[in-house]
Design a protein around this motif. Structure first.
Motif, PDB file in Angstrom:
ATOM      1  N   GLY A  96       0.777  -1.239   0.000  1.00  0.00           N
ATOM      2  CA  GLY A  96       0.000   0.000   0.000  1.00  0.00           C
ATOM      3  C   GLY A  96       0.806   1.285   0.000  1.00  0.00           C
ATOM      4  O   GLY A  96       0.248   2.368   0.112  1.00  0.00           O
ATOM      5  N   VAL A  97       2.121   1.178  -0.066  1.00  0.00           N
ATOM      6  CA  VAL A  97       3.003   2.344  -0.178  1.00  0.00           C
ATOM      7  C   VAL A  97       4.007   2.026  -1.282  1.00  0.00           C
ATOM      8  O   VAL A  97       4.167   0.866  -1.664  1.00  0.00           O
ATOM      9  CB  VAL A  97       3.723   2.676   1.154  1.00  0.00           C
ATOM     10  CG1 VAL A  97       2.732   3.077   2.236  1.00  0.00           C
ATOM     11  CG2 VAL A  97       4.581   1.512   1.622  1.00  0.00           C
ATOM     12  N   PRO A  98       4.709   3.032  -1.797  1.00  0.00           N
ATOM     13  CA  PRO A  98       5.671   2.761  -2.869  1.00  0.00           C
ATOM     14  C   PRO A  98       6.781   1.788  -2.456  1.00  0.00           C
ATOM     15  O   PRO A  98       7.291   1.848  -1.338  1.00  0.00           O
ATOM     16  CB  PRO A  98       6.259   4.135  -3.189  1.00  0.00           C
ATOM     17  CG  PRO A  98       5.205   5.110  -2.748  1.00  0.00           C
ATOM     18  CD  PRO A  98       4.570   4.481  -1.537  1.00  0.00           C
ATOM     19  N   VAL A  99       7.101   0.883  -3.357  1.00  0.00           N
ATOM     20  CA  VAL A  99       8.247  -0.013  -3.227  1.00  0.00           C
ATOM     21  C   VAL A  99       9.125   0.257  -4.442  1.00  0.00           C
ATOM     22  O   VAL A  99       8.687   0.092  -5.578  1.00  0.00           O
ATOM     23  CB  VAL A  99       7.823  -1.498  -3.206  1.00  0.00           C
ATOM     24  CG1 VAL A  99       9.050  -2.402  -3.137  1.00  0.00           C
ATOM     25  CG2 VAL A  99       6.873  -1.777  -2.042  1.00  0.00           C
ATOM     26  N   ARG A 100      10.351   0.709  -4.202  1.00  0.00           N
ATOM     27  CA  ARG A 100      11.253   1.071  -5.292  1.00  0.00           C
ATOM     28  C   ARG A 100      12.527   0.244  -5.196  1.00  0.00           C
ATOM     29  O   ARG A 100      13.112   0.101  -4.126  1.00  0.00           O
ATOM     30  CB  ARG A 100      11.599   2.551  -5.219  1.00  0.00           C
ATOM     31  CG  ARG A 100      10.401   3.447  -5.370  1.00  0.00           C
ATOM     32  CD  ARG A 100      10.800   4.923  -5.395  1.00  0.00           C
ATOM     33  NE  ARG A 100       9.606   5.742  -5.442  1.00  0.00           N
ATOM     34  CZ  ARG A 100       9.255   6.621  -4.509  1.00  0.00           C
ATOM     35  NH1 ARG A 100      10.039   6.828  -3.466  1.00  0.00           N
ATOM     36  NH2 ARG A 100       8.137   7.319  -4.627  1.00  0.00           N
ATOM     37  N   PRO A 125      14.853  -3.747  -2.758  1.00  0.00           N
ATOM     38  CA  PRO A 125      13.554  -3.093  -2.626  1.00  0.00           C
ATOM     39  C   PRO A 125      13.525  -2.230  -1.372  1.00  0.00           C
ATOM     40  O   PRO A 125      13.863  -2.700  -0.282  1.00  0.00           O
ATOM     41  CB  PRO A 125      12.570  -4.267  -2.528  1.00  0.00           C
ATOM     42  CG  PRO A 125      13.382  -5.419  -2.042  1.00  0.00           C
ATOM     43  CD  PRO A 125      14.799  -5.176  -2.474  1.00  0.00           C
ATOM     44  N   HIS A 126      13.178  -0.971  -1.559  1.00  0.00           N
ATOM     45  CA  HIS A 126      13.016  -0.042  -0.450  1.00  0.00           C
ATOM     46  C   HIS A 126      11.530   0.283  -0.344  1.00  0.00           C
ATOM     47  O   HIS A 126      10.897   0.643  -1.338  1.00  0.00           O
ATOM     48  CB  HIS A 126      13.824   1.238  -0.686  1.00  0.00           C
ATOM     49  CG  HIS A 126      15.291   0.997  -0.678  1.00  0.00           C
ATOM     50  ND1 HIS A 126      16.185   1.829  -1.313  1.00  0.00           N
ATOM     51  CD2 HIS A 126      16.042   0.021  -0.109  1.00  0.00           C
ATOM     52  CE1 HIS A 126      17.424   1.383  -1.141  1.00  0.00           C
ATOM     53  NE2 HIS A 126      17.362   0.289  -0.411  1.00  0.00           N
ATOM     54  N   VAL A 127      10.988   0.150   0.852  1.00  0.00           N
ATOM     55  CA  VAL A 127       9.562   0.363   1.090  1.00  0.00           C
ATOM     56  C   VAL A 127       9.387   1.729   1.751  1.00  0.00           C
ATOM     57  O   VAL A 127       9.915   1.965   2.837  1.00  0.00           O
ATOM     58  CB  VAL A 127       8.980  -0.760   1.964  1.00  0.00           C
ATOM     59  CG1 VAL A 127       7.505  -0.513   2.231  1.00  0.00           C
ATOM     60  CG2 VAL A 127       9.193  -2.123   1.298  1.00  0.00           C
TER      61      VAL A 127
END
Length: 113
Positions: free
Chosen positions: A60-64, A79-81
């Motif tokens: 539900g939040v960006p994962v980059r 992966p950074h959440v």
């Protein structure tokens, strides 16, 4: 799936968070092929850890996917959440202790996939 290392006494929780969320703006995660890198660098000798298996579609939040911190030239991306991880996104929890050599390895249930 992505993976997050956390102390056993931090789970279960309504949401998963980490100090890096405040200091860096995101939570550090890994994939099955890279989780041993931060585990061995940051958690050597720890036996109180679990590995949370997370479905990024449920976060539900960006994962980059970005270079590690600190970045390694030509190194893997992680992966950074960018927010707390809700408990509903955790699809499995694995004990995460060092192997016989003292280094972390992917838990057997994940390694068999």
């Amino acid at each position: 799936m992505i993976l997050h290392i956390t102390p056993r006494d931090s789970w279960p929780a309504a949401e998963i968070t980490a100090a890096s969320l405040e200091s860096e703006g995101f939570m550090h995660c890994s994939d099955p092929g890279t989780v041993h890198l931060p585990a061995n660098r940051l958690f050597a000798g720890r036996t109180d850890l679990v590995l949370l298996e997370i479905d990024p579609a449920l976060v539900g939040v960006p994962v980059r996917w970005e270079p590690g911190v600190p970045a390694i030239e030509n190194g893997p991306w992680f992966p950074h959440v960018y927010g707390p991880i809700p408990a509903k996104a955790v699809v499995a929890v694995h004990d995460f202790v060092p192997g016989p050599t003292g280094e972390f390895e992917l838990p057997e249930p994940l390694a068999k996939r």
